[in-house]
Design a protein around this motif. Structure first.
Motif, PDB file in Angstrom:
ATOM      1  N   MET A   1      -0.375   3.051  20.181  1.00 40.68           N
ATOM      2  CA  MET A   1      -0.263   4.358  19.354  1.00 40.68           C
ATOM      3  C   MET A   1       0.052   4.378  18.592  1.00 40.68           C
ATOM      4  N   THR A   2      -0.834   4.548  16.979  1.00 33.49           N
ATOM      5  CA  THR A   2      -0.818   4.869  15.976  1.00 33.49           C
ATOM      6  C   THR A   2      -0.043   5.610  15.294  1.00 33.49           C
ATOM      7  N   SER A   3       0.859   5.590  14.492  1.00 29.34           N
ATOM      8  CA  SER A   3       2.205   7.078  13.978  1.00 29.34           C
ATOM      9  C   SER A   3       1.045   7.471  13.471  1.00 29.34           C
ATOM     10  N   GLU A   4      -0.248   7.245  13.213  1.00 28.15           N
ATOM     11  CA  GLU A   4      -1.302   8.526  12.800  1.00 28.15           C
ATOM     12  C   GLU A   4      -1.523   9.606  13.862  1.00 28.15           C
ATOM     13  N   ALA A   5      -1.403   8.391  15.359  1.00 26.21           N
ATOM     14  CA  ALA A   5      -1.785   8.752  16.270  1.00 26.21           C
ATOM     15  C   ALA A   5      -1.045   9.785  16.867  1.00 26.21           C
ATOM     16  N   ASN A   6       0.147   9.984  17.045  1.00 26.70           N
ATOM     17  CA  ASN A   6       1.591   9.936  17.403  1.00 26.70           C
ATOM     18  C   ASN A   6       2.133  11.736  16.953  1.00 26.70           C
ATOM     19  N   VAL A   7       1.023  12.033  16.647  1.00 28.56           N
ATOM     20  CA  VAL A   7       1.245  13.709  15.425  1.00 28.56           C
ATOM     21  C   VAL A   7      -0.041  14.137  16.237  1.00 28.56           C
ATOM     22  N   ASP A   8       0.858  15.667  16.396  1.00 26.36           N
ATOM     23  CA  ASP A   8       0.301  17.171  16.604  1.00 26.36           C
ATOM     24  C   ASP A   8      -0.460  18.016  16.004  1.00 26.36           C
ATOM     25  N   PRO A   9      -1.977  18.010  15.263  1.00 25.63           N
ATOM     26  CA  PRO A   9      -1.772  18.909  13.982  1.00 25.63           C
ATOM     27  C   PRO A   9      -1.063  20.268  14.515  1.00 25.63           C
ATOM     28  N   ALA A  10      -0.991  20.511  15.997  1.00 25.67           N
ATOM     29  CA  ALA A  10      -1.628  21.511  16.208  1.00 25.67           C
ATOM     30  C   ALA A  10       0.177  22.284  16.235  1.00 25.67           C
ATOM     31  N   GLU A  11       1.009  21.261  16.183  1.00 26.59           N
ATOM     32  CA  GLU A  11       2.581  21.410  16.208  1.00 26.59           C
ATOM     33  C   GLU A  11       3.293  21.891  15.195  1.00 26.59           C
ATOM     34  N   LEU A  54      22.829   7.336   8.333  1.00 26.91           N
ATOM     35  CA  LEU A  54      22.357   9.009   9.901  1.00 26.91           C
ATOM     36  C   LEU A  54      20.576   9.334   9.145  1.00 26.91           C
ATOM     37  N   VAL A  55      20.403   8.833  10.123  1.00 23.81           N
ATOM     38  CA  VAL A  55      19.016   9.254  10.005  1.00 23.81           C
ATOM     39  C   VAL A  55      18.274  10.702  10.795  1.00 23.81           C
ATOM     40  N   ASP A  56      18.050  11.385  10.560  1.00 21.08           N
ATOM     41  CA  ASP A  56      17.575  13.069  11.535  1.00 21.08           C
ATOM     42  C   ASP A  56      15.922  13.037  11.285  1.00 21.08           C
ATOM     43  N   VAL A  57      14.642  12.921  12.601  1.00 28.87           N
ATOM     44  CA  VAL A  57      14.052  12.211  12.551  1.00 28.87           C
ATOM     45  C   VAL A  57      12.902  13.465  13.475  1.00 28.87           C
ATOM     46  N   GLY A  58      12.990  14.459  12.925  1.00 26.51           N
ATOM     47  CA  GLY A  58      12.177  15.957  13.173  1.00 26.51           C
ATOM     48  C   GLY A  58      13.225  16.464  12.088  1.00 26.51           C
ATOM     49  N   CYS A  59      13.195  16.574  11.215  1.00 29.82           N
ATOM     50  CA  CYS A  59      14.442  17.042  10.359  1.00 29.82           C
ATOM     51  C   CYS A  59      14.761  18.540  10.002  1.00 29.82           C
ATOM     52  N   MET A 125      11.988  17.811  18.864  1.00 28.54           N
ATOM     53  CA  MET A 125      11.477  17.515  18.157  1.00 28.54           C
ATOM     54  C   MET A 125      10.319  16.181  19.470  1.00 28.54           C
ATOM     55  N   LEU A 126      10.999  15.671  20.785  1.00 29.49           N
ATOM     56  CA  LEU A 126      10.619  15.064  21.594  1.00 29.49           C
ATOM     57  C   LEU A 126       8.713  15.353  22.742  1.00 29.49           C
ATOM     58  N   GLU A 127       9.637  17.016  22.381  1.00 30.24           N
ATOM     59  CA  GLU A 127       8.742  18.285  23.018  1.00 30.24           C
ATOM     60  C   GLU A 127       7.425  18.357  22.750  1.00 30.24           C
ATOM     61  N   HIS A 128       7.178  17.517  21.024  1.00 27.21           N
ATOM     62  CA  HIS A 128       6.361  18.554  20.325  1.00 27.21           C
ATOM     63  C   HIS A 128       5.566  16.948  19.722  1.00 27.21           C
ATOM     64  N   VAL A 129       5.338  16.169  20.473  1.00 33.44           N
ATOM     65  CA  VAL A 129       4.531  14.608  20.173  1.00 33.44           C
ATOM     66  C   VAL A 129       4.017  14.696  20.802  1.00 33.44           C
ATOM     67  N   THR A 179       5.896  28.255  21.032  1.00 33.11           N
ATOM     68  CA  THR A 179       6.279  27.850  21.028  1.00 33.11           C
ATOM     69  C   THR A 179       6.947  25.798  21.967  1.00 33.11           C
ATOM     70  N   HIS A 180       6.043  26.791  22.676  1.00 32.40           N
ATOM     71  CA  HIS A 180       6.668  25.009  23.646  1.00 32.40           C
ATOM     72  C   HIS A 180       5.893  25.395  24.763  1.00 32.40           C
ATOM     73  N   GLU A 181       5.644  23.779  24.971  1.00 29.75           N
ATOM     74  CA  GLU A 181       4.330  23.736  26.347  1.00 29.75           C
ATOM     75  C   GLU A 181       4.634  22.901  27.573  1.00 29.75           C
ATOM     76  N   TYR A 182       4.509  24.050  28.674  1.00 30.65           N
ATOM     77  CA  TYR A 182       5.153  23.493  29.541  1.00 30.65           C
ATOM     78  C   TYR A 182       4.930  21.872  30.126  1.00 30.65           C
ATOM     79  N   GLU A 183       3.453  21.284  30.111  1.00 30.07           N
ATOM     80  CA  GLU A 183       3.988  20.018  30.384  1.00 30.07           C
ATOM     81  C   GLU A 183       3.866  19.008  29.263  1.00 30.07           C
ATOM     82  N   LYS A 184       4.883  19.705  28.546  1.00 30.01           N
ATOM     83  CA  LYS A 184       5.256  18.610  27.680  1.00 30.01           C
ATOM     84  C   LYS A 184       6.441  18.604  27.333  1.00 30.01           C
TER      85      LYS A 184
END
Length: 236
Positions: A1-11, A54-59, A125-129, A179-184
């Protein structure tokens, strides 16, 4: 999966809409402010951050990033949301805390700066991608050998549904509805599998527990049934 595809615009849109309230401790982001000292202490205890890259991913708006910089880390914060990053940069002007904020995905940064960071944080952040495993792989790629990595997310089970969605979003209204989706949500076994696939070693896992009576949070390594935090390492 490309980085472009691994983004949910709704999130992204959810957090864009709330961005102006990121640093309001009585807003929808109050839970993040409340748990931030616990998260920061956990990371700093396992991997002293002073002087480390240190990097904060999804800061987002920079709550964790600033806390880590205040403890002496050299921090990079990345996010796909333009509005949260704008808020983070504005707050940085007020606080004087130095953080290098950038817009982009974990996959983008891993391609640009492979093996560059001593500590990698990817919290709430992981539950939003769409593809959490790809994010974990990217985090592993941007980490240097011997680096520490931290992930937090929400377990997927009936109790987590009741606490994180029904309770937090609808009854206690700690978070906006939707805010959250159970299936994620992500089971610890799934997260552990993605860590192994990325060549990482799981070092520690602890639960993050909310007490609705005292309205306070605490860490509990024996209860990862809802929110939980993971420490992993990239073998040297």
């Amino acid at each position: 999966m490309t980085s472009e595809a691994n983004v949910d615009p709704a999130e992204i849109a959810k957090f864009e809409a709330l961005a102006s309230r990121w640093w309001d401790r009585n807003s929808e982001f109050k839970p993040l402010h409340d748990i931030n000292p616990l998260r920061a202490n956990y990371i700093d205890r396992h991997s002293p951050v002073a002087g480390q890259r240190l990097v904060d991913v999804g800061c987002g708006g920079g709550i964790l990033a600033e806390a880590m910089a205040q403890r002496g880390a050299r921090v990079t914060g990345i996010d796909m949301g333009e509005a949260p990053l704008a808020v983070a940069k504005l707050h940085q002007l007020e606080s004087g805390v130095e953080v290098d904020y950038r817009q982009g995905t974990a996959e983008d940064l891993a391609a640009e700066q492979a093996g560059s960071f001593d500590i990698v944080c990817c919290l709430e952040m992981l539950e939003h991608v769409p593809d959490p495993g790809a994010v974990i792989k990217a985090c592993a790629d941007m980490a240097r050998p011997g680096a520490a990595l931290y992930f937090s997310t929400i377990n997927r089970n009936p109790k987590a549904f009741l606490f994180a969605i029904v309770g937090a979003e609808h009854i206690l209204q700690l978070l906006p509805a939707g805010t959250h989706e159970y299936e994620k949500f992500i089971k610890p076994s799934e997260l552990a599998g993605w860590l192994r696939d990325a060549g990482l070693v799981l070092e520690d896992m602890t639960g993050l527990i909310y007490n609705p009576i005292t309205r306070s949070y605490r860490l509990n390594p024996r209860d990862v049934s809802v929110n939980y935090l993971v420490h992993a390492v990239k073998p040297a």
